[in-house]
Design a protein around this motif. Structure first.
Motif, short mmCIF file in Angstrom:
data_model
loop_
_atom_site.label_atom_id
_atom_site.label_comp_id
_atom_site.label_asym_id
_atom_site.label_seq_id
_atom_site.Cartn_x
_atom_site.Cartn_y
_atom_site.Cartn_z
N ALA A 12 0.84 -1.20 0.00
CA ALA A 12 0.00 0.00 0.00
C ALA A 12 0.87 1.25 0.00
CB ALA A 12 -0.91 0.00 1.22
N LYS A 13 1.94 1.25 0.77
CA LYS A 13 2.84 2.40 0.84
C LYS A 13 3.44 2.71 -0.52
CE LYS A 13 7.13 4.00 3.01
NZ LYS A 13 7.70 4.45 1.77
N ALA A 14 3.95 1.70 -1.21
CA ALA A 14 4.57 1.92 -2.52
C ALA A 14 3.54 2.45 -3.52
CB ALA A 14 5.19 0.62 -3.03
N TYR A 15 2.34 1.89 -3.50
CA TYR A 15 1.28 2.33 -4.41
C TYR A 15 0.91 3.79 -4.15
CZ TYR A 15 -3.29 2.81 -6.60
OH TYR A 15 -4.35 3.26 -7.34
N LEU A 16 0.67 4.14 -2.89
CA LEU A 16 0.26 5.50 -2.56
C LEU A 16 1.38 6.50 -2.77
CD1 LEU A 16 -2.03 4.66 0.46
CD2 LEU A 16 -2.75 5.47 -1.80
N ASP A 17 2.63 6.12 -2.47
CA ASP A 17 3.77 7.01 -2.79
C ASP A 17 3.74 7.36 -4.27
OD1 ASP A 17 4.75 7.00 -0.18
OD2 ASP A 17 6.40 5.63 -0.61
N ASP A 18 3.51 6.36 -5.11
CA ASP A 18 3.48 6.58 -6.55
C ASP A 18 2.29 7.45 -6.96
OD1 ASP A 18 4.56 5.96 -9.24
OD2 ASP A 18 2.62 4.96 -9.49
N GLN A 19 1.13 7.23 -6.36
CA GLN A 19 -0.06 8.01 -6.69
C GLN A 19 0.10 9.48 -6.33
OE1 GLN A 19 -3.07 6.80 -8.28
NE2 GLN A 19 -1.41 5.39 -8.73
N PHE A 20 0.80 9.77 -5.23
CA PHE A 20 0.94 11.14 -4.76
C PHE A 20 2.23 11.82 -5.21
CE2 PHE A 20 -1.99 9.40 -1.41
CZ PHE A 20 -3.12 10.05 -1.88
N THR A 21 3.01 11.18 -6.08
CA THR A 21 4.19 11.80 -6.68
C THR A 21 3.93 11.91 -8.17
OG1 THR A 21 5.66 10.83 -5.02
CG2 THR A 21 6.68 11.57 -7.06
N CYS A 40 3.39 3.52 6.49
CA CYS A 40 2.08 2.86 6.50
C CYS A 40 2.15 1.71 7.50
CB CYS A 40 1.71 2.37 5.11
SG CYS A 40 0.00 1.82 4.99
N PRO A 41 2.18 2.04 8.81
CA PRO A 41 2.32 1.00 9.83
C PRO A 41 1.20 -0.04 9.76
CG PRO A 41 2.31 3.21 10.82
CD PRO A 41 2.01 3.36 9.37
N ARG A 42 1.60 -1.29 9.74
CA ARG A 42 0.68 -2.45 9.73
C ARG A 42 -0.37 -2.38 8.61
NH1 ARG A 42 -1.55 -3.25 15.47
NH2 ARG A 42 -1.69 -1.01 15.41
N ASN A 43 -0.06 -1.67 7.52
CA ASN A 43 -0.98 -1.53 6.38
C ASN A 43 -2.36 -1.06 6.81
OD1 ASN A 43 0.48 -2.12 4.04
ND2 ASN A 43 0.43 -4.29 4.49
N ARG A 44 -2.42 -0.15 7.77
CA ARG A 44 -3.70 0.36 8.28
C ARG A 44 -3.95 1.82 7.92
NH1 ARG A 44 -6.60 -4.03 9.84
NH2 ARG A 44 -5.35 -5.38 11.14
N THR A 45 -2.93 2.66 8.10
CA THR A 45 -3.05 4.09 7.84
C THR A 45 -1.78 4.57 7.16
OG1 THR A 45 -4.38 4.33 9.84
CG2 THR A 45 -3.55 6.35 8.85
#
Length: 90
Positions: A12-21, A40-45
Motif C-alpha cells: 500500500a505504501k509503494a502504491y500511494l507514494d506513486d499516486q501522490f508523486t 504505513c504501519p501495519r498496512n492500516r493508515t
C-alpha cells in the motif's frame, strides 16, 4: 480494487507514494507533488509529508493521511482500498 490494479506495487505504501508523486505540464510550466517521507504501519493508515512542486522548485509542504483497507483473502477480489482525508486549510 484487485491487486492487479495496483500497477505492480507490492505494498500500500509503494502504491500511494506513486499516486501522490507526479508532475504535469500546466500553462507552459510544470506542477505536481513529491512525497518527501511516508509510512504505513501495519498496512492500516498511510501518512505522508508531501511537497508542492512548481517548475522543479519546492513549495508548500503538507500532510496526506489515508485510511487503508488491506484484505488479501477477499472473495470478491477487491483486496486493497484507501480513503484519503479532506485537505485542511488555515
Amino acid at each position: 480494487m484487485p491487486f492487479t490494479s495496483m500497477g505492480g506495487h507490492a505494498s500500500a505504501k509503494a502504491y500511494l507514494d506513486d499516486q501522490f508523486t507526479y508532475s504535469r505540464e500546466v500553462d507552459g510550466g510544470t506542477s505536481g507533488l513529491r512525497v518527501l517521507a511516508s509510512s504505513c504501519p501495519r498496512n492500516r493508515t498511510y501518512y505522508a509529508a508531501v511537497q508542492v512542486m512548481t517548475n522543479g522548485a519546492g513549495g508548500e509542504v503538507f500532510a496526506i493521511i489515508c485510511k487503508v483497507l488491506w484484505n488479501p483473502g477477499s472473495k470478491t477480489r477487491e483486496q486493497f482500498g484507501y480513503k484519503d482525508s479532506a485537505p485542511l486549510r488555515r
